[in-house]
Every structure is written in C-alpha cells, then in structure tokens.
Design an enzyme around this catalytic site. Structure first.
Site, PDB file in Angstrom:
ATOM      1  N   TRP A 103     -17.461  17.276  50.553  1.00  0.00           N
ATOM      2  CA  TRP A 103     -16.289  16.561  51.085  1.00  0.00           C
ATOM      3  C   TRP A 103     -15.005  17.347  50.880  1.00  0.00           C
ATOM      4  O   TRP A 103     -14.173  17.429  51.782  1.00  0.00           O
ATOM      5  CB  TRP A 103     -16.181  15.164  50.465  1.00  0.00           C
ATOM      6  CG  TRP A 103     -17.217  14.214  50.998  1.00  0.00           C
ATOM      7  CD1 TRP A 103     -18.136  13.528  50.264  1.00  0.00           C
ATOM      8  CD2 TRP A 103     -17.458  13.846  52.368  1.00  0.00           C
ATOM      9  NE1 TRP A 103     -18.931  12.756  51.095  1.00  0.00           N
ATOM     10  CE2 TRP A 103     -18.533  12.933  52.380  1.00  0.00           C
ATOM     11  CE3 TRP A 103     -16.874  14.205  53.585  1.00  0.00           C
ATOM     12  CZ2 TRP A 103     -19.042  12.374  53.554  1.00  0.00           C
ATOM     13  CZ3 TRP A 103     -17.375  13.651  54.759  1.00  0.00           C
ATOM     14  CH2 TRP A 103     -18.437  12.746  54.739  1.00  0.00           C
ATOM     15  N   ASP A 175      -9.116  12.585  46.789  1.00  0.00           N
ATOM     16  CA  ASP A 175     -10.044  11.774  47.575  1.00  0.00           C
ATOM     17  C   ASP A 175     -10.932  11.038  46.570  1.00  0.00           C
ATOM     18  O   ASP A 175     -11.766  11.652  45.907  1.00  0.00           O
ATOM     19  CB  ASP A 175     -10.878  12.699  48.477  1.00  0.00           C
ATOM     20  CG  ASP A 175     -11.938  11.942  49.279  1.00  0.00           C
ATOM     21  OD1 ASP A 175     -12.096  10.720  49.087  1.00  0.00           O
ATOM     22  OD2 ASP A 175     -12.611  12.598  50.109  1.00  0.00           O
ATOM     23  N   LYS A 199     -17.668   2.692  50.542  1.00  0.00           N
ATOM     24  CA  LYS A 199     -18.526   3.109  49.434  1.00  0.00           C
ATOM     25  C   LYS A 199     -18.501   2.056  48.332  1.00  0.00           C
ATOM     26  O   LYS A 199     -19.520   1.526  47.950  1.00  0.00           O
ATOM     27  CB  LYS A 199     -18.071   4.467  48.873  1.00  0.00           C
ATOM     28  CG  LYS A 199     -17.819   5.550  49.924  1.00  0.00           C
ATOM     29  CD  LYS A 199     -19.073   5.978  50.645  1.00  0.00           C
ATOM     30  CE  LYS A 199     -18.862   6.800  51.898  1.00  0.00           C
ATOM     31  NZ  LYS A 199     -18.139   8.030  51.772  1.00  0.00           N
TER      32      LYS A 199
HETATM   33  C1  LIG Z   1     -17.754   9.100  52.755  1.00  0.00           C
HETATM   34  C2  LIG Z   1     -16.717  10.039  52.268  1.00  0.00           C
HETATM   35  C3  LIG Z   1     -15.776  10.612  53.138  1.00  0.00           C
HETATM   36  C4  LIG Z   1     -15.795  10.373  54.624  1.00  0.00           C
HETATM   37  O1  LIG Z   1     -15.456   9.081  54.932  1.00  0.00           O
HETATM   38  P1  LIG Z   1     -15.378   8.571  56.444  1.00  0.00           P
HETATM   39  O2  LIG Z   1     -14.919   7.164  56.252  1.00  0.00           O
HETATM   40  O3  LIG Z   1     -16.736   8.688  57.046  1.00  0.00           O
HETATM   41  O4  LIG Z   1     -14.381   9.392  57.157  1.00  0.00           O
HETATM   42  C5  LIG Z   1     -14.836  11.463  52.610  1.00  0.00           C
HETATM   43  N1  LIG Z   1     -14.805  11.728  51.293  1.00  0.00           N
HETATM   44  C6  LIG Z   1     -15.685  11.204  50.430  1.00  0.00           C
HETATM   45  C7  LIG Z   1     -15.611  11.547  48.979  1.00  0.00           C
HETATM   46  C8  LIG Z   1     -16.668  10.339  50.894  1.00  0.00           C
HETATM   47  O5  LIG Z   1     -17.555   9.804  50.033  1.00  0.00           O
END
Ligand SMILES: *Cc1c(COP(=O)(O)O)cnc(C)c1O
Length: 363
Positions: A103, A175, A199
């Site tokens: 990511w 993030d 998540k």
């Molecule tokens: C799932 C995830 C993303 C991407 O998220 P989307 O909602 O599909 O754009 C980005 N960063 C992390 C750490 C993730 O777990």
C-alpha cells in the site's frame, strides 16, 4: 450453511453482529422517521444528528484533540494517495515516503504524479520488515512525510512510529486504513491520519480523514473541491452528499466500541488474538510467518505453509468448517487471517485448533 461464518476477510471485513442487528431493526423505519437512513436527506435533522454523534464518538474514542478536524470523505485509501499530495505538496512539491509494503508503494507511485517523491529508505522485497529508522534519509524541507502504519497485504505493522527519526516540523501523514481504532494512537504527533472504512470501521464508501487545522488551506488550485480538505471541513463534510449509510453504520460501530470499553480494552483483546495465532505459527509446524517479529501486524496475520500442495486442501477444509477468506493476497500468496476488532477470540481459537488438527493429519 453456518448462520454466521468466521470471516477473516481483509476488507470489506467482518462487522459486529450487534451492529448489523441494530441496523436491521432500524432499516425500514429509522427511529420513527418513517424511512431508512438511506432514504433521508443528508441535511435533515435525523441525519445531521447521526453525523454529529458519529464524529463526537470518534473524537472521544480516539481522543482527537480540538486542533484537529475530522472529515468524512469518499475515494477510499487509494483516493487519498492523490488527495494528500493535492492538498499538501504545496509550492515545494516535495515529499518523503517510507515504503514498507504494497500500500505505501502505491501511495508513493501515485504521489509522484503530483510532485517530487523521495523514498527515505530503499525498497526491499518481499516486504517482511521496516528499514531501521536511523537509516531513513528524511528531508527537513519535505512538505510532509508519508507512511502506512499497517500494511494490510504484507502483514506489517509499525505499532510505535519512531517520530524522532522524522525531522521536527515536517507533518507526518499516515495511512491507517487497516488498524484505525484497533489501538490508541498519538494523534497529536500526526499531521494527517486517513483510512478507508471497510477494514475496521464499517461499510466501503466512507473515508475518514483526521487533519491538524493548520494544514488546511494548502491545496493546489487544481484539487477537486470535493477533495479539498479545507472546503470539506468548512462544509462540515456536507460539501456534497456524503456516504450517509456508511456514516450511520460507522456511528453504530463507534457506539459498539464505547460499549466494549474503548480502545485500550479493544487493544488488549486484539493483542491476545494476535499472540494466540503467532504463537502457533512459531511452533515449527506446517505453518510459518516470515514477518520480522518486531513488525508483525495484529490485524492482518500473513503466513505460509511449508508444503505448497497443502494450500488448497487447507482452504477447502477451513471453508467447510465455516472459516472463510483465509487466502493471502494474490501478490503475496500464502494465507492471511485478518482479525479486526469485530473478529472474536472464538474465531481465532477455532482457526488455531483447526490448524493444529490439520498439522496432525498432514504432518
Ligand atoms: C485497503 C487499503 C487501501 C485501499 O483502500 P481502497 O478503499 O480500496 O481505496 C489503502 N491502504 C491500506 C492500508 C488498505 O488496507
């Protein structure tokens, strides 16, 4: 079929049963309004109350200082990969990125379309650890420093961010998509924290952004208004129609978390769940983890089998026993158990016992 599966999905992921039941009860007639939350105006009194309560509960849970704005956005984690540089690169157009997994690698790639991206440490694959913080080559001139504190795909978590390795005055952008609300976090050390909701919070479609007020108002003139943090903040996240139903469910999850006792209680539970699983992986049986123990994720436990031929039978038998979504991400292979807040210890216990039984019969 099992009534409720043990759902180890990385996202969209398991939600607390109580939350789903409450949403079901309120589905066709939300608290006497005569309609579902999906059908009501985002500017009406019922929804305004939902949004205000959700924000207040989130602030309380995460102990978000008043110097920070909470924004309900759309676009997901990947959207933020562009939205962050569009808002924060500024005229210097230079940012530092730490790449520790799939990511953060995507984040750095996307940001490089908007400015100069410097990697503070070499990228080393497969992703199994984090470069030593005292080797990071950070620039005091950077517009911001970006990292992903939980790499969902690789199973790498930076639990205690080494803020002392980042030049003071450079805003830290994280993030936190896949471990937000799994543990207390020192919000005041960050400039921005962002995460997609699917998540550990609620349904897909909602993105949370927590941003220090002084970082608002730096957006590039070409930043879309719906993604301009200052514009969204000034409109109380109602510049355009927000993802109303997702905000409502997230609000129910926040209340569920408060009923559990808050983030310290949740953290202890998450730690116990993760320890149970990692202890089994370290026993030297058929399964193993390849992540540096210092950086093993409590939320996404990635692991492998010593015999490639056993993946398919393992996954099939697990599914037959009600344990689903254990396949690793296609880019990494192997297995992955995502054990977010809503995944109970009982699910982990059932999985570990099944793994032990599988080892007995296939060892
Ligand atoms: C799932 C995830 C993303 C991407 O998220 P989307 O909602 O599909 O754009 C980005 N960063 C992390 C750490 C993730 O777990």
């Amino acid at each position: 079929m099992f009534e409720r599966a043990f759902n180890f999905s990385a996202g969209p992921a398991a939600l607390p049963l109580e939350v789903l039941q409450q949403a079901a009860e309120e589905m066709t007639n939300f608290r006497g309004s005569g309609m579902s939350v999906m059908e009501m105006s985002h500017r009406g009194p019922e929804f305004m109350q939902i949004a205000e309560q959700a924000q207040a509960d989130l602030r309380e849970l995460m102990q978000i200082p008043k110097e920070y704005a909470v924004l309900f956005l759309q676009g997901g984690g990947l959207g933020e990969n562009a939205i962050v540089p569009l808002n924060l690169m500024g005229p210097r157009a230079q940012a530092d990125y730490l790449v520790t997994g799939s990511w953060s690698e995507k984040s750095a790639q996307e940001a490089s379309r908007y400015g100069n991206v410097a990697l503070v440490a070499p990228v080393s694959k497969p992703f199994t650890t984090v470069a030593a913080p005292d080797t990071w080559t950070c620039s005091p001139q950077a517009s911001y420093f970006h990292l992903c504190t939980n790499e969902t795909i690789d199973g790498i978590e930076i639990g205690d961010v080494p803020f002392e390795a980042i030049p003071p005055g450079v805003p830290v952008v994280a993030d936190v998509s896949s471990h937000i609300l799994s543990r207390p976090m020192p919000i005041e050390r960050y400039g921005v924290l962002y995460g997609g909701a699917q998540k550990n919070i609620g349904p897909a479609g909602l993105t949370l952004v927590i941003i220090r007020h002084d970082l608002l108002g730096r957006a590039s003139p070409v930043c879309p208004s719906v993604f301009n943090y200052q514009v969204v903040d000034q409109a109380d996240s109602m510049f355009n129609t927000p993802p109303t139903f997702a905000i409502y469910i997230a609000g129910l999850v926040f209340q569920w978390l408060k009923r559990q006792g808050g983030l310290k209680v949740i953290e202890a539970r998450n730690l116990a769940k993760a320890q149970r699983l990692y202890e089994h992986l370290d026993r030297g049986g058929l399964f193993f983890s390849r992540v540096d123990p210092r950086y093993r994720s409590r939320m996404n436990v990635t692991f492998f089998m010593r015999d490639e031929a056993l993946y398919d039978p393992f996954l099939a038998q697990a599914k037959a026993q009600g344990m689903v979504q254990l396949k690793g991400h296609r880019s990494v292979g192997g297995l992955r158990a995502s054990i977010y807040n809503a995944v109970p210890m009982q699910a982990v216990e059932t999985l570990v016992q099944f793994m032990a039984e599988f080892e007995r019969t296939h060892g």
